[in-house]
Design an enzyme around this catalytic site. Structure first.
Site, short mmCIF file in Angstrom:
data_model
loop_
_atom_site.label_atom_id
_atom_site.label_comp_id
_atom_site.label_asym_id
_atom_site.label_seq_id
_atom_site.Cartn_x
_atom_site.Cartn_y
_atom_site.Cartn_z
N GLY A 284 1.32 11.53 3.85
CA GLY A 284 0.14 11.94 4.62
C GLY A 284 -1.14 11.27 4.19
O GLY A 284 -2.23 11.82 4.37
N LEU A 285 -1.00 10.06 3.58
CA LEU A 285 -2.18 9.26 3.20
C LEU A 285 -3.13 10.02 2.28
O LEU A 285 -4.35 9.95 2.41
CB LEU A 285 -2.91 8.77 4.45
CG LEU A 285 -2.10 7.78 5.29
CD1 LEU A 285 -2.56 7.76 6.73
CD2 LEU A 285 -2.19 6.38 4.69
N CYS B 110 -1.33 4.79 12.95
CA CYS B 110 -1.94 6.11 12.88
C CYS B 110 -2.45 6.51 14.26
O CYS B 110 -2.68 5.66 15.12
CB CYS B 110 -3.07 6.13 11.85
SG CYS B 110 -4.15 4.70 11.88
N SER C 162 0.82 -1.21 0.00
CA SER C 162 0.00 0.00 0.00
C SER C 162 0.86 1.26 0.00
O SER C 162 1.88 1.33 0.68
CB SER C 162 -0.90 0.00 1.24
OG SER C 162 -1.65 1.21 1.31
N GLY D 107 12.72 0.85 2.12
CA GLY D 107 13.78 0.47 1.20
C GLY D 107 14.73 -0.56 1.78
O GLY D 107 14.57 -1.00 2.94
N ASN E 134 5.37 -1.93 8.62
CA ASN E 134 5.22 -0.61 8.07
C ASN E 134 6.58 0.10 8.16
O ASN E 134 7.57 -0.49 8.61
CB ASN E 134 4.15 0.16 8.85
CG ASN E 134 3.42 1.17 7.99
OD1 ASN E 134 4.02 1.80 7.12
ND2 ASN E 134 2.14 1.35 8.23
N THR E 135 6.65 1.35 7.79
CA THR E 135 7.93 2.06 7.75
C THR E 135 8.47 2.35 9.15
O THR E 135 7.73 2.45 10.12
CB THR E 135 7.80 3.38 7.00
OG1 THR E 135 6.75 4.15 7.60
CG2 THR E 135 7.50 3.16 5.54
#
Length: 306
Positions: free
Chosen positions: A74-75, A132, A23, A220, A195-196
């Site tokens: 920022g989605l 989030c 995503s 990455g 996630n990141t």
């Protein structure tokens, strides 16, 4: 030689190969159709969706780092209704699983958004971004608190009906297995990780941060060792299937995640480098499996020798 992946349990999810797109790195899917045949992929996870359209963060949003990338988009998205009416009909949903990634600021909103998407036949599963803030709890991230992560999972499961629920975990925690066990106990069908990583960069000459949001998400190849460790730990901690991601840039990387227990992977940052990367990776994985005499990925999965 078989690259088919069937997730165990009550998910009903089947992939023709373990290569899914992550995503936020593959748009809504339709944008990448000029670079390859979407139906050759294992699945598509679309960019994060919210109930209402979001403009995202101010520019600049992306900065290159050694072996990676910082982002604070920022989605940004056009909202769930626009996705359903304008984007989803253009995707080959009968030929590959399309997974909707969702974002919200409280459990009720997560449930409302899930209900809208669960009604769509073309949506194969719901992936929940719990990295989030909970606006009702002073801004603490859902993914950093096991109780809050469980509440979101329960709200989504209640609204999802028969659609499988995938919870995407954040690495920005002391013990990722605590969160993994909490969402499994709350009914998650699948876990995706990671996630990141939270990070930042600065320009010493301009004396400015590299991205306007100052702090962003690092992704990455630089984060692959962390992602692999988290995936290994989560696979050992839960009994539900796990989808691994984080820094995948080769077929060898794919096999590393499967070796530590992942059923499938998601490819992210590499799509920015080469928009045809995920399509190429499907073929490269088949070639590597043939070279290594791997005839069945399920037999190879989780076979790490300690």
């Amino acid at each position: 030689m078989s690259t088919n992946v069937t997730l165990p349990g009550s998910t009903g999810l089947q992939f023709k190969n373990p290569i899914l797109t992550a995503s936020g790195t593959f748009g809504y899917g339709v944008e990448f159709a000029p670079y390859g045949d979407l139906t050759t992929l294992g699945g598509i996870v679309v960019k994060g969706l919210s109930l209402e359209p979001r403009a995202g963060n101010p520019m600049p949003r992306i900065a290159e780092t050694p072996c990676g990338m910082l982002n604070a988009v920022g989605l940004q998205n056009s909202g769930v209704e626009n996705f359903i009416t304008e984007k989803l009909p253009k995707l080959p949903t009968e030929q590959l699983p399309v997974i909707a990634n969702i974002y919200a600021c409280d459990p009720a909103e997560f449930g409302e958004l899930t209900a809208v998407l669960a009604a769509e036949e073309g949506i194969a599963a719901i992936e929940v971004n719990i990295s989030c803030p909970n606006v009702q709890e002073g801004g603490i991230l859902f993914g950093q608190d096991p109780q809050q992560a469980a509440r979101v999972t329960e709200a989504v499961k209640k609204a999802a009906g028969v659609k499988p629920v995938i919870i995407k975990l954040s690495p920005n925690v002391t013990d990722i297995t605590t969160i993994a066990k909490a969402v499994e106990g709350a009914g998650a069908n699948v876990i995706s990780c990671i996630n990141t990583l939270s990070g930042m960069g600065v320009d010493i000459r301009k004396r400015k941060p590299l991205i306007a949001n100052v702090i962003g998400g690092l992704s990455g190849p630089a984060i692959k060792p962390v992602a692999l460790r988290c995936t290994y730990q989560v696979c050992k901690a839960v009994s539900i299937p796990v989808i691994g991601m984080g820094g995948i840039a080769s077929a060898e990387d794919v096999l590393e995640f499967i070796l530590v227990g992942a059923h499938a992977v998601q490819v992210g940052t590499a799509n920015f480098l080469r928009p045809d990367f995920s399509f190429r990776l499907v073929k490269e994985l088949e070639e590597l499996m043939e070279q290594m005499n791997i005839t069945d990925l399920e037999e190879y999965r989780g076979s790490l020798q300690l």
